[in-house]
Design a protein around this motif. Sequence first.
Motif, PDB file in Angstrom:
ATOM      1  N   ALA A   1       0.839  -1.200   0.000  1.00 56.92           N
ATOM      2  CA  ALA A   1       0.000   0.000   0.000  1.00 56.92           C
ATOM      3  C   ALA A   1       0.871   1.245   0.000  1.00 56.92           C
ATOM      4  CB  ALA A   1      -0.922   0.003   1.211  1.00 56.92           C
ATOM      5  N   LEU A   2       1.975   1.208   0.761  1.00 52.78           N
ATOM      6  CA  LEU A   2       2.878   2.365   0.796  1.00 52.78           C
ATOM      7  C   LEU A   2       3.531   2.561  -0.570  1.00 52.78           C
ATOM      8  CD1 LEU A   2       4.832   2.209   4.174  1.00 52.78           C
ATOM      9  CD2 LEU A   2       3.024   3.771   3.501  1.00 52.78           C
ATOM     10  N   PHE A   3       3.868   1.450  -1.210  1.00 53.59           N
ATOM     11  CA  PHE A   3       4.537   1.537  -2.507  1.00 53.59           C
ATOM     12  C   PHE A   3       3.642   2.222  -3.537  1.00 53.59           C
ATOM     13  CE2 PHE A   3       5.078  -0.375  -6.731  1.00 53.59           C
ATOM     14  CZ  PHE A   3       6.318   0.160  -7.039  1.00 53.59           C
ATOM     15  N   PHE A   4       2.342   1.834  -3.553  1.00 50.57           N
ATOM     16  CA  PHE A   4       1.430   2.436  -4.534  1.00 50.57           C
ATOM     17  C   PHE A   4       0.935   3.813  -4.114  1.00 50.57           C
ATOM     18  CE2 PHE A   4       0.904  -1.988  -6.107  1.00 50.57           C
ATOM     19  CZ  PHE A   4       1.362  -1.733  -7.383  1.00 50.57           C
ATOM     20  N   LYS A   5       1.362   4.281  -2.933  1.00 50.06           N
ATOM     21  CA  LYS A   5       0.974   5.600  -2.425  1.00 50.06           C
ATOM     22  C   LYS A   5      -0.540   5.800  -2.455  1.00 50.06           C
ATOM     23  CE  LYS A   5       5.291   7.984  -3.435  1.00 50.06           C
ATOM     24  NZ  LYS A   5       6.065   6.948  -4.123  1.00 50.06           N
ATOM     25  N   THR A   6      -1.282   4.736  -2.077  1.00 52.70           N
ATOM     26  CA  THR A   6      -2.741   4.834  -1.996  1.00 52.70           C
ATOM     27  C   THR A   6      -3.099   5.976  -1.044  1.00 52.70           C
ATOM     28  OG1 THR A   6      -2.509   2.460  -1.899  1.00 52.70           O
ATOM     29  CG2 THR A   6      -4.754   3.328  -1.906  1.00 52.70           C
ATOM     30  N   PRO A   7      -3.843   7.002  -1.498  1.00 52.21           N
ATOM     31  CA  PRO A   7      -3.969   8.265  -0.756  1.00 52.21           C
ATOM     32  C   PRO A   7      -4.254   8.142   0.747  1.00 52.21           C
ATOM     33  CG  PRO A   7      -5.146   8.380  -2.829  1.00 52.21           C
ATOM     34  CD  PRO A   7      -4.599   7.017  -2.740  1.00 52.21           C
ATOM     35  N   VAL A   8      -5.437   7.649   1.141  1.00 57.80           N
ATOM     36  CA  VAL A   8      -5.788   7.665   2.562  1.00 57.80           C
ATOM     37  C   VAL A   8      -5.034   6.567   3.307  1.00 57.80           C
ATOM     38  CG1 VAL A   8      -7.699   7.624   4.212  1.00 57.80           C
ATOM     39  CG2 VAL A   8      -8.075   8.423   1.864  1.00 57.80           C
ATOM     40  N   LEU A   9      -4.967   5.399   2.681  1.00 59.99           N
ATOM     41  CA  LEU A   9      -4.336   4.237   3.297  1.00 59.99           C
ATOM     42  C   LEU A   9      -2.898   4.540   3.691  1.00 59.99           C
ATOM     43  CD1 LEU A   9      -5.291   1.465   3.971  1.00 59.99           C
ATOM     44  CD2 LEU A   9      -4.356   0.623   1.827  1.00 59.99           C
ATOM     45  N   LYS A  10      -2.220   5.345   2.835  1.00 63.52           N
ATOM     46  CA  LYS A  10      -0.817   5.644   3.069  1.00 63.52           C
ATOM     47  C   LYS A  10      -0.622   6.363   4.410  1.00 63.52           C
ATOM     48  CE  LYS A  10       2.617   8.670   1.353  1.00 63.52           C
ATOM     49  NZ  LYS A  10       2.570   9.966   0.691  1.00 63.52           N
ATOM     50  N   SER A  11      -1.468   7.370   4.678  1.00 64.60           N
ATOM     51  CA  SER A  11      -1.286   8.102   5.943  1.00 64.60           C
ATOM     52  C   SER A  11      -1.689   7.232   7.125  1.00 64.60           C
ATOM     53  CB  SER A  11      -2.062   9.419   5.960  1.00 64.60           C
ATOM     54  OG  SER A  11      -2.893   9.524   4.853  1.00 64.60           O
ATOM     55  N   ILE A  12      -2.697   6.352   6.917  1.00 59.59           N
ATOM     56  CA  ILE A  12      -3.082   5.450   8.001  1.00 59.59           C
ATOM     57  C   ILE A  12      -1.914   4.530   8.347  1.00 59.59           C
ATOM     58  CG2 ILE A  12      -4.619   3.551   8.653  1.00 59.59           C
ATOM     59  CD1 ILE A  12      -6.790   4.843   7.009  1.00 59.59           C
TER      60      ILE A  12
ATOM     61  N   ILE B   1       9.886  -4.447   5.126  1.00 56.77           N
ATOM     62  CA  ILE B   1       9.602  -4.856   3.747  1.00 56.77           C
ATOM     63  C   ILE B   1       9.561  -3.630   2.835  1.00 56.77           C
ATOM     64  CG2 ILE B   1       7.967  -6.081   2.252  1.00 56.77           C
ATOM     65  CD1 ILE B   1       7.142  -7.722   4.669  1.00 56.77           C
ATOM     66  N   TYR B   2       9.054  -2.497   3.378  1.00 53.48           N
ATOM     67  CA  TYR B   2       8.995  -1.301   2.545  1.00 53.48           C
ATOM     68  C   TYR B   2      10.399  -0.836   2.164  1.00 53.48           C
ATOM     69  CZ  TYR B   2       7.824   3.332   0.849  1.00 53.48           C
ATOM     70  OH  TYR B   2       7.700   4.444   0.077  1.00 53.48           O
ATOM     71  N   SER B   3      11.343  -0.944   3.106  1.00 53.18           N
ATOM     72  CA  SER B   3      12.699  -0.520   2.725  1.00 53.18           C
ATOM     73  C   SER B   3      13.284  -1.491   1.703  1.00 53.18           C
ATOM     74  CB  SER B   3      13.608  -0.373   3.950  1.00 53.18           C
ATOM     75  OG  SER B   3      13.661  -1.567   4.660  1.00 53.18           O
ATOM     76  N   GLY B   4      12.823  -2.767   1.729  1.00 53.46           N
ATOM     77  CA  GLY B   4      13.216  -3.705   0.683  1.00 53.46           C
ATOM     78  C   GLY B   4      12.669  -3.289  -0.671  1.00 53.46           C
ATOM     79  N   ILE B   5      11.405  -2.851  -0.674  1.00 55.44           N
ATOM     80  CA  ILE B   5      10.789  -2.423  -1.935  1.00 55.44           C
ATOM     81  C   ILE B   5      11.513  -1.201  -2.500  1.00 55.44           C
ATOM     82  CG2 ILE B   5       8.698  -1.453  -2.978  1.00 55.44           C
ATOM     83  CD1 ILE B   5       7.039  -3.116  -1.179  1.00 55.44           C
ATOM     84  N   LYS B   6      11.857  -0.271  -1.580  1.00 52.43           N
ATOM     85  CA  LYS B   6      12.509   0.951  -2.048  1.00 52.43           C
ATOM     86  C   LYS B   6      13.864   0.674  -2.666  1.00 52.43           C
ATOM     87  CE  LYS B   6      12.137   3.680   1.535  1.00 52.43           C
ATOM     88  NZ  LYS B   6      12.122   4.847   2.434  1.00 52.43           N
ATOM     89  N   ALA B   7      14.476  -0.474  -2.251  1.00 55.08           N
ATOM     90  CA  ALA B   7      15.809  -0.781  -2.763  1.00 55.08           C
ATOM     91  C   ALA B   7      15.776  -1.350  -4.178  1.00 55.08           C
ATOM     92  CB  ALA B   7      16.517  -1.761  -1.822  1.00 55.08           C
ATOM     93  N   ILE B   8      14.577  -1.715  -4.669  1.00 49.53           N
ATOM     94  CA  ILE B   8      14.489  -2.219  -6.047  1.00 49.53           C
ATOM     95  C   ILE B   8      14.717  -1.049  -6.993  1.00 49.53           C
ATOM     96  CG2 ILE B   8      12.962  -3.303  -7.742  1.00 49.53           C
ATOM     97  CD1 ILE B   8      11.447  -4.534  -5.396  1.00 49.53           C
ATOM     98  N   SER B   9      15.518  -1.256  -8.037  1.00 46.90           N
ATOM     99  CA  SER B   9      15.864  -0.116  -8.884  1.00 46.90           C
ATOM    100  C   SER B   9      14.640   0.337  -9.684  1.00 46.90           C
ATOM    101  CB  SER B   9      17.008  -0.478  -9.829  1.00 46.90           C
ATOM    102  OG  SER B   9      16.538  -1.403 -10.774  1.00 46.90           O
ATOM    103  N   THR B  10      14.495   1.646  -9.823  1.00 41.97           N
ATOM    104  CA  THR B  10      13.342   2.202 -10.531  1.00 41.97           C
ATOM    105  C   THR B  10      13.368   1.806 -12.008  1.00 41.97           C
ATOM    106  OG1 THR B  10      14.640   4.209 -10.592  1.00 41.97           O
ATOM    107  CG2 THR B  10      12.749   4.188  -9.109  1.00 41.97           C
ATOM    108  N   ASN B  11      14.589   1.539 -12.488  1.00 43.39           N
ATOM    109  CA  ASN B  11      14.751   1.024 -13.843  1.00 43.39           C
ATOM    110  C   ASN B  11      13.823  -0.148 -14.134  1.00 43.39           C
ATOM    111  OD1 ASN B  11      16.345   1.978 -15.768  1.00 43.39           O
ATOM    112  ND2 ASN B  11      18.267   1.153 -14.946  1.00 43.39           N
TER     113      ASN B  11
END
Lengths: 226, 220
Positions: free
Chosen positions: B41-52, B105-115
């Motif tokens: 959910a954090l990865f997709f930046k779902t609007p309300v869910l993200k702040s929750i 897990i989120y920091s794992g996702i962030k480490a995937i290259s945007t490429n």
Amino acid sequence: MQNSGVDAIIRAFPRLLNGLEMTVQIAAISFILSVLFGFLLGVLMNLRYKPLTIVLRLLLDAFRLIHPIIWLFVLFYGLSYVFHLSTDGYVISIIVFTLWGSFEIGDLVRGYISSLPRHQFESSLALGLNRRQMYAYILLPQIVIRTTPSIVNLATRLIKTTSLVSLIGVQDMLKISQSIIQVTYYNNPTSMISFTMYLLLLLLYFMICFPLSLLSTFIEKKVSSL
Amino acid sequence: MDTDSVFDLIPIFARASAVTVWIATTSIFFAFTIGLLFSIALFFKTPVLKSIVHAYVAFFRNTPSLIQAYFVFYGLPKVSVQFNSYTCSIIVLSLIGGAYMSKAIYSGIKAISTNQLEIARAMGLSKFNMVVHLIVPQALSISIAAITNNSIFLTKEVSAMKIILLPEIVYQAFAIIGLRTDLTIPVAVLTVASYLLILLPMSYLFSRLERKIRFAEFGG
């Protein structure tokens, strides 16, 4: 009549602040001692002296694998039973949290020292610095900067974990709020005080720990951009 | 209890260890599920869910587990929400663990290259396929060390649930010493031994798992 218990909390607020003072005191003393001993341990763990390394490694694992609650309980009841002393919960908590924190910081410092490039040691020796000067002028400043985010993070963990001291009878914030809850129930069995009081405690701890977490992330960003 | 009760203690500790292991595994499972869903959910930046999710993670990481447990066990019944100590322990530990796992897990996702993500999009992978085939396997492989550390942390944290009367190891230890102070030393030894018997095999298995997964990532 349902009663939210807010009035009881307001009446007992000065006592709650005494408890907060106790919590902060235990956390602060253990934290300062942990930083001092932690750096010392980190350096000791890096000396290539096998027996010492093994003993420190075992102690580190012991403090990592065994929850502070068990250390508190083993030292509090164990020491009083073996040596027939009356153990003071306050002193025991400071001892346990200092040991715990020292080994955590020690391991951070050890990890950082061993990740430093080899040439730093060799160049400082080649420049004619002795061991003490090498640590004081070359290694320590780098270690202090790099380990600060994790050490601040450890401070929040320390503050959270100090709530355990209530289990060995130390009058910290949690213990005092429990006695307030008991008295309020005694006077008014339908009171909702356990709901309001624990909610208040959660918020108080959050208000102390959250800024520290933010600080840790902030420093981490600063350090990584160095 | 009679004088030869040192041996009578062993079954008590065996049962208590079983409770610890059962509560720990259940909570690790739920914590992992929460962590996985929330980090996506954090990865997709779902609007309300993200702040929750951000608020949830911040709250559970910055308050003591002891007081969370007290609040759920003694506070919530005042607003007519009541659990027994087993359910309550699982709820509290899963929520704490979920917060830690989300962050890991989120920091794992962030480490995937945007490429990779851009290529996946260019190749026309659907969001679902991208999550299942690209993000989850890599994020898990990157964050496996943090995930296993959190699992060990959760197992140790079961002992804090003593305060809400969960009959786990530390609870039994306190209970026995309350009745028989002369058993202090055997009880202390058994307590530490029970934890080592649970945690040492666990950390061994986890380090093997870690090696397996990292090997899958980088190959031979």
